[in-house]
Design an enzyme around this catalytic site. Structure first.
Site, PDB file in Angstrom:
ATOM      1  N   GLU A 134     -59.088  62.967  -8.091  1.00 46.07           N
ATOM      2  CA  GLU A 134     -59.471  62.158  -6.929  1.00 46.07           C
ATOM      3  C   GLU A 134     -58.557  60.932  -6.866  1.00 46.07           C
ATOM      4  O   GLU A 134     -58.401  60.233  -7.849  1.00 46.07           O
ATOM      5  CB  GLU A 134     -60.944  61.743  -7.047  1.00 46.07           C
ATOM      6  CG  GLU A 134     -61.412  60.725  -6.034  1.00 46.07           C
ATOM      7  CD  GLU A 134     -61.132  61.116  -4.592  1.00 46.07           C
ATOM      8  OE1 GLU A 134     -61.542  62.193  -4.164  1.00 46.07           O
ATOM      9  OE2 GLU A 134     -60.464  60.311  -3.883  1.00 46.07           O
ATOM     10  N   SER A 179     -73.571  61.167   9.106  1.00 43.92           N
ATOM     11  CA  SER A 179     -74.949  60.999   9.595  1.00 43.92           C
ATOM     12  C   SER A 179     -76.008  61.425   8.583  1.00 43.92           C
ATOM     13  O   SER A 179     -77.196  61.219   8.812  1.00 43.92           O
ATOM     14  CB  SER A 179     -75.159  61.810  10.875  1.00 43.92           C
ATOM     15  OG  SER A 179     -74.228  61.451  11.856  1.00 43.92           O
ATOM     16  N   HIS A 193     -78.033  69.923   8.906  1.00 44.21           N
ATOM     17  CA  HIS A 193     -78.284  70.547  10.213  1.00 44.21           C
ATOM     18  C   HIS A 193     -78.907  71.931  10.023  1.00 44.21           C
ATOM     19  O   HIS A 193     -78.636  72.624   9.033  1.00 44.21           O
ATOM     20  CB  HIS A 193     -76.968  70.717  10.984  1.00 44.21           C
ATOM     21  CG  HIS A 193     -76.297  69.420  11.338  1.00 44.21           C
ATOM     22  ND1 HIS A 193     -76.775  68.575  12.309  1.00 44.21           N
ATOM     23  CD2 HIS A 193     -75.168  68.830  10.854  1.00 44.21           C
ATOM     24  CE1 HIS A 193     -75.971  67.516  12.421  1.00 44.21           C
ATOM     25  NE2 HIS A 193     -74.992  67.649  11.547  1.00 44.21           N
ATOM     26  N   LYS A 231     -71.774  66.817  18.794  1.00 44.34           N
ATOM     27  CA  LYS A 231     -73.238  66.771  18.911  1.00 44.34           C
ATOM     28  C   LYS A 231     -73.724  65.523  19.631  1.00 44.34           C
ATOM     29  O   LYS A 231     -74.902  65.393  19.914  1.00 44.34           O
ATOM     30  CB  LYS A 231     -73.854  66.872  17.510  1.00 44.34           C
ATOM     31  CG  LYS A 231     -73.720  68.287  16.928  1.00 44.34           C
ATOM     32  CD  LYS A 231     -74.389  68.437  15.601  1.00 44.34           C
ATOM     33  CE  LYS A 231     -73.477  68.271  14.433  1.00 44.34           C
ATOM     34  NZ  LYS A 231     -72.344  69.180  14.335  1.00 44.34           N
ATOM     35  N   ARG A 250     -63.753  62.108  10.844  1.00 42.92           N
ATOM     36  CA  ARG A 250     -63.935  63.546  10.640  1.00 42.92           C
ATOM     37  C   ARG A 250     -62.580  64.240  10.492  1.00 42.92           C
ATOM     38  O   ARG A 250     -61.620  63.877  11.177  1.00 42.92           O
ATOM     39  CB  ARG A 250     -64.664  64.182  11.832  1.00 42.92           C
ATOM     40  CG  ARG A 250     -65.989  63.543  12.189  1.00 42.92           C
ATOM     41  CD  ARG A 250     -66.436  64.095  13.529  1.00 42.92           C
ATOM     42  NE  ARG A 250     -67.666  63.517  14.041  1.00 42.92           N
ATOM     43  CZ  ARG A 250     -67.720  62.415  14.787  1.00 42.92           C
ATOM     44  NH1 ARG A 250     -66.618  61.752  15.083  1.00 42.92           N
ATOM     45  NH2 ARG A 250     -68.870  61.991  15.251  1.00 42.92           N
ATOM     46  N   SER A 309     -67.944  68.204  10.592  1.00 46.95           N
ATOM     47  CA  SER A 309     -69.356  68.569  10.676  1.00 46.95           C
ATOM     48  C   SER A 309     -69.495  70.041  11.025  1.00 46.95           C
ATOM     49  O   SER A 309     -68.735  70.538  11.853  1.00 46.95           O
ATOM     50  CB  SER A 309     -70.033  67.715  11.749  1.00 46.95           C
ATOM     51  OG  SER A 309     -71.405  67.935  11.715  1.00 46.95           O
ATOM     52  N   CYS A 325     -81.394  42.686  -6.826  1.00 49.68           N
ATOM     53  CA  CYS A 325     -81.322  42.881  -5.366  1.00 49.68           C
ATOM     54  C   CYS A 325     -82.750  42.818  -4.826  1.00 49.68           C
ATOM     55  O   CYS A 325     -83.525  43.762  -5.005  1.00 49.68           O
ATOM     56  CB  CYS A 325     -80.664  44.222  -5.045  1.00 49.68           C
ATOM     57  SG  CYS A 325     -80.755  44.678  -3.312  1.00 49.68           S
ATOM     58  N   CYS A 336     -77.289  39.049  -3.625  1.00 51.30           N
ATOM     59  CA  CYS A 336     -77.159  39.594  -4.987  1.00 51.30           C
ATOM     60  C   CYS A 336     -75.726  39.887  -5.434  1.00 51.30           C
ATOM     61  O   CYS A 336     -75.474  40.103  -6.610  1.00 51.30           O
ATOM     62  CB  CYS A 336     -77.989  40.865  -5.123  1.00 51.30           C
ATOM     63  SG  CYS A 336     -77.403  42.231  -4.110  1.00 51.30           S
TER      64      CYS A 336
HETATM   65  C1  LIG Z   1     -68.849  60.395  11.464  1.00 51.10           C
HETATM   66  C2  LIG Z   1     -69.201  61.656  10.719  1.00 51.10           C
HETATM   67  C3  LIG Z   1     -70.474  62.207  10.809  1.00 51.10           C
HETATM   68  C4  LIG Z   1     -70.793  63.373  10.132  1.00 51.10           C
HETATM   69  N1  LIG Z   1     -72.086  63.817  10.105  1.00 51.10           N
HETATM   70  C5  LIG Z   1     -72.404  64.928   9.402  1.00 51.10           C
HETATM   71  C6  LIG Z   1     -73.760  65.350   9.283  1.00 51.10           C
HETATM   72  O1  LIG Z   1     -74.692  64.664   9.692  1.00 51.10           O
HETATM   73  N2  LIG Z   1     -74.006  66.530   8.661  1.00 51.10           N
HETATM   74  C7  LIG Z   1     -73.023  67.303   8.158  1.00 51.10           C
HETATM   75  O2  LIG Z   1     -73.310  68.386   7.673  1.00 51.10           O
HETATM   76  N3  LIG Z   1     -71.728  66.891   8.186  1.00 51.10           N
HETATM   77  C8  LIG Z   1     -71.405  65.715   8.775  1.00 51.10           C
HETATM   78  N4  LIG Z   1     -70.119  65.261   8.793  1.00 51.10           N
HETATM   79  C9  LIG Z   1     -69.095  66.037   8.127  1.00 51.10           C
HETATM   80  C10 LIG Z   1     -69.117  65.806   6.608  1.00 51.10           C
HETATM   81  O3  LIG Z   1     -69.260  64.431   6.304  1.00 51.10           O
HETATM   82  C11 LIG Z   1     -67.806  66.312   6.051  1.00 51.10           C
HETATM   83  O4  LIG Z   1     -67.610  67.633   6.493  1.00 51.10           O
HETATM   84  C12 LIG Z   1     -67.805  66.331   4.525  1.00 51.10           C
HETATM   85  O5  LIG Z   1     -68.140  65.069   4.003  1.00 51.10           O
HETATM   86  C13 LIG Z   1     -66.406  66.738   4.069  1.00 51.10           C
HETATM   87  O6  LIG Z   1     -66.331  66.587   2.685  1.00 51.10           O
HETATM   88  P1  LIG Z   1     -64.938  66.787   1.979  1.00 51.10           P
HETATM   89  O7  LIG Z   1     -65.214  66.781   0.525  1.00 51.10           O
HETATM   90  O8  LIG Z   1     -64.218  67.956   2.557  1.00 51.10           O
HETATM   91  O9  LIG Z   1     -64.065  65.524   2.439  1.00 51.10           O
HETATM   92  P2  LIG Z   1     -64.016  64.030   1.905  1.00 51.10           P
HETATM   93  O10 LIG Z   1     -65.347  63.472   1.644  1.00 51.10           O
HETATM   94  O11 LIG Z   1     -63.155  63.287   2.870  1.00 51.10           O
HETATM   95  O12 LIG Z   1     -63.269  64.153   0.511  1.00 51.10           O
HETATM   96  C14 LIG Z   1     -61.913  64.491   0.381  1.00 51.10           C
HETATM   97  C15 LIG Z   1     -61.412  63.776  -0.859  1.00 51.10           C
HETATM   98  O13 LIG Z   1     -60.070  64.184  -1.145  1.00 51.10           O
HETATM   99  C16 LIG Z   1     -59.406  63.067  -1.710  1.00 51.10           C
HETATM  100  N5  LIG Z   1     -57.967  63.271  -1.605  1.00 51.10           N
HETATM  101  C17 LIG Z   1     -57.234  63.383  -0.465  1.00 51.10           C
HETATM  102  N6  LIG Z   1     -55.923  63.527  -0.759  1.00 51.10           N
HETATM  103  C18 LIG Z   1     -55.823  63.514  -2.121  1.00 51.10           C
HETATM  104  C19 LIG Z   1     -54.729  63.610  -3.027  1.00 51.10           C
HETATM  105  N7  LIG Z   1     -53.458  63.748  -2.598  1.00 51.10           N
HETATM  106  N8  LIG Z   1     -54.975  63.553  -4.347  1.00 51.10           N
HETATM  107  C20 LIG Z   1     -56.260  63.400  -4.818  1.00 51.10           C
HETATM  108  N9  LIG Z   1     -57.323  63.287  -4.000  1.00 51.10           N
HETATM  109  C21 LIG Z   1     -57.122  63.350  -2.667  1.00 51.10           C
HETATM  110  C22 LIG Z   1     -59.908  61.914  -0.841  1.00 51.10           C
HETATM  111  O14 LIG Z   1     -59.693  60.665  -1.461  1.00 51.10           O
HETATM  112  C23 LIG Z   1     -61.375  62.265  -0.659  1.00 51.10           C
HETATM  113  O15 LIG Z   1     -62.193  61.638  -1.623  1.00 51.10           O
HETATM  114  C24 LIG Z   1     -69.793  64.056   9.401  1.00 51.10           C
HETATM  115  C25 LIG Z   1     -68.518  63.481   9.276  1.00 51.10           C
HETATM  116  C26 LIG Z   1     -68.235  62.260   9.886  1.00 51.10           C
HETATM  117  C27 LIG Z   1     -66.913  61.606   9.647  1.00 51.10           C
END
Ligand SMILES: Cc1cc2nc3c(=O)[nH]c(=O)nc-3n(C[C@H](O)[C@H](O)[C@H](O)COP(=O)(O)OP(=O)(O)OC[C@H]3O[C@@H](n4cnc5c(N)ncnc54)[C@H](O)[C@@H]3O)c2cc1C
Length: 480
Positions: free
Chosen positions: A31, A45, A49, A251, A312, A339, A401, A443
């Site tokens: 990470e 959010s 879902h 949505k 997103r 999402s 806190c 805090c």
């Molecule tokens: C505004 C918003 C609302 C949403 N609401 C919902 C919801 O209500 N319900 C739902 O099901 N989904 C929702 N989603 C979607 C959901 O949050 C994401 O699909 C999910 O969190 C994706 O997870 P991830 O692990 O793929 O990405 P991330 O959480 O972005 O993690 C990717 C990780 O990769 C790391 N990384 C990137 N490049 C490198 C590198 N070169 N070397 C090492 N590490 C690296 C980053 O630092 C990061 O920590 C929402 C998203 C957003 C933005």
């Protein structure tokens, strides 16, 4: 040599790590940030879902419905918080009611269970603050909410317990394929070797893929979502997740009760070029206020305690892209996870790991333990248990806190726990110190001192969220 390196410790990377630790393999999670769950996984959010919205016959639809069901098991095994809210999708006139019928059919086709309609008076009896012009709602009882980064921490802690290695502050900066393995460069310095790579890098997935591939089969389009957070005093104003009818942009702006009693209002949906521009905008926040009036009345805007935004990882592929590279064997893309990626994460992990088990003939880890122990939340204990704990460790008697009722002992646990952290944001994510009405105004300085004491660091070296983000820089009142 590792068998698997997972790039990214968001909800997807951590879910994959846990699922893969059910098998005998040498696994490393990398990470780039100072903590797990710092990007999409910390700013969304929080909705699990039901699966009513994704287009039929897509991976999004299949894995959303499967993921929603898997959260029931995860709740028991990982001790994660779940609030069973159910959800309403609202219609205001005949045209929208027809669209609601089509959505019902889509939900049925996607395999969503127990869906039903409520007419105006039934809906208003259940949710008295629904907007007056709502004529009919589609009720989705399987919709629930969770605490997203706590789920990622729980998966990662459990994966580590089952043998996975985690390295933070470790950005993958280059990937070179050799005959039987990959050389993976970290922070432009160190090189490690692995037989396979799983890229779960969120909005940076295309950038990571370009380190290796010439033709990446998708492009990531960052899409910002802005929010208001209401104080816990707003609890009960609305008890269901309230959705408008979905549009091409997504949505829409929602009302979302949270597991700790707060309510989220949002998100917007704005395409932007930057992958890391998380600032709130006047237009975005005004749009939320404007759109919400179609959902509810008496919205307690006077209880707003903060705003935030998430970005997103929407992709040109328009569905989750979970496939082995067409150019390089044993490089696996898990990309375009916008999402409902939080909901789908446990199912995404199973979907990918099944492919790996078949391809690499993985054997079961007979020592796999699915349980992540329950955390002590002092203010939820009864008085006798609280007294007993204070006797054992007087730091439980020191309330740090006041808004969220978090004690010194819980902050120390967040610093030294299995996935401990020594930043202000890291402690806020783990113990909730600073999440309440005063947002850390009261805090934060005490938390700062506790981190410095517990980690033997000077106070001006304590970071807010990552490397080189100190809160205190120098003394301002120095005697001449
Ligand atoms: C505004 C918003 C609302 C949403 N609401 C919902 C919801 O209500 N319900 C739902 O099901 N989904 C929702 N989603 C979607 C959901 O949050 C994401 O699909 C999910 O969190 C994706 O997870 P991830 O692990 O793929 O990405 P991330 O959480 O972005 O993690 C990717 C990780 O990769 C790391 N990384 C990137 N490049 C490198 C590198 N070169 N070397 C090492 N590490 C690296 C980053 O630092 C990061 O920590 C929402 C998203 C957003 C933005």
């Amino acid at each position: 040599m590792y068998d698997y390196v997972i790039i990214g410790a968001g909800i997807v990377g951590t879910s994959i790590a846990r699922e893969l630790s059910r098998y005998n393999a040498n696994i490393l999670v990398l990470e780039k940030e100072n903590d797990a769950a710092n990007h999409q996984t910390v700013a969304n959010s929080a909705i699990i879902h039901s699966g009513h919205d994704p287009k039929e016959n897509t991976l999004k639809a299949k894995l959303c419905v499967e993921g929603n069901a898997l959260y029931e098991t995860m709740e028991k095994e990982l001790n994660i918080p779940i609030l069973r809210t159910g959800a309403f999708v609202v219609a205001h006139n005949q045209e929208e009611e027809d669209m609601l019928d089509a959505l019902y059919q889509r939900a049925v086709n996607n395999g969503v269970k127990d869906i039903l309609f409520h007419d105006r008076s039934q809906a208003r009896q259940i949710e008295p603050n629904l907007a007056d012009d709502v004529t009919k709602v589609l009720s989705l009882p399987s919709t629930k909410v969770t605490y997203p980064w706590e789920v990622a921490f729980a998966c990662l802690e459990n994966a580590i317990h089952n043998g996975v290695t985690f390295r933070k502050n470790s950005r993958v900066t280059n990937i070179i394929k050799n005959e039987n393995h990959f050389n993976l460069e970290i922070n432009d310095a160190e090189t490690i070797q692995t037989k396979s790579i799983i890229s779960a890098a969120g909005i940076f997935s295309d950038q990571v893929a370009y380190l290796l591939e010439k033709n990446v089969p998708y492009q990531i389009f960052p899409r910002k979502g802005e929010y208001f957070v209401l104080d816990r005093k707003a609890k009960g104003f609305i008890n269901h997740v309230i959705y408008p009818l979905p549009t091409k942009k997504g949505k829409g702006v929602l009302i979302i009760p949270q597991v700790h009693g707060n309510i989220l209002l949002g998100p917007t949906s704005q395409l932007q070029d930057e992958k890391d521009l998380l600032s709130n905008t006047r237009e975005g926040l005004n749009q939320i206020k404007h759109d919400l009036h179609a959902l509810a009345k008496n919205i307690p805007f006077n209880l707003i305690i903060r705003t935030f935004a998430g970005i997103r990882a929407s992709s040109s592929y328009e569905d989750f892209y979970i496939q082995e590279s067409k150019e390089y064997s044993d490089f696996f893309h898990v990309a375009g996870i916008d999402s409902p990626g939080l909901t789908a994460a446990p199912a995404i992990a199973k979907y990918l790991v099944n492919q790996l088990v078949n391809k690499h003939h993985l054997k079961k880890n007979i020592n796999f333990d699915p349980i992540r122990p329950k955390k002590t939340v002092f203010h939820k204990l009864n008085f006798e248990d609280q007294l007993a704990l204070v006797k054992k460790d007087p730091r439980y008697g020191n309330l740090v806190c006041k808004c969220e009722k978090i004690t010194e002992a819980e902050i120390v646990e967040a610093i030294h726990g299995p996935l401990g952290n020594d930043t202000i944001k890291g402690i806020k994510k783990r113990a909730r110190a600073g999440s309440g009405l005063c947002q850390g105004g009261y805090c934060e300085q005490t938390v700062l001192k506790i981190i410095a004491r517990e980690t033997n660091q000077p106070i001006n070296k304590i970071n807010y969220y990552g490397l080189d983000t100190p809160i205190l820089v120098q003394e301002t009142k120095v005697k001449p």
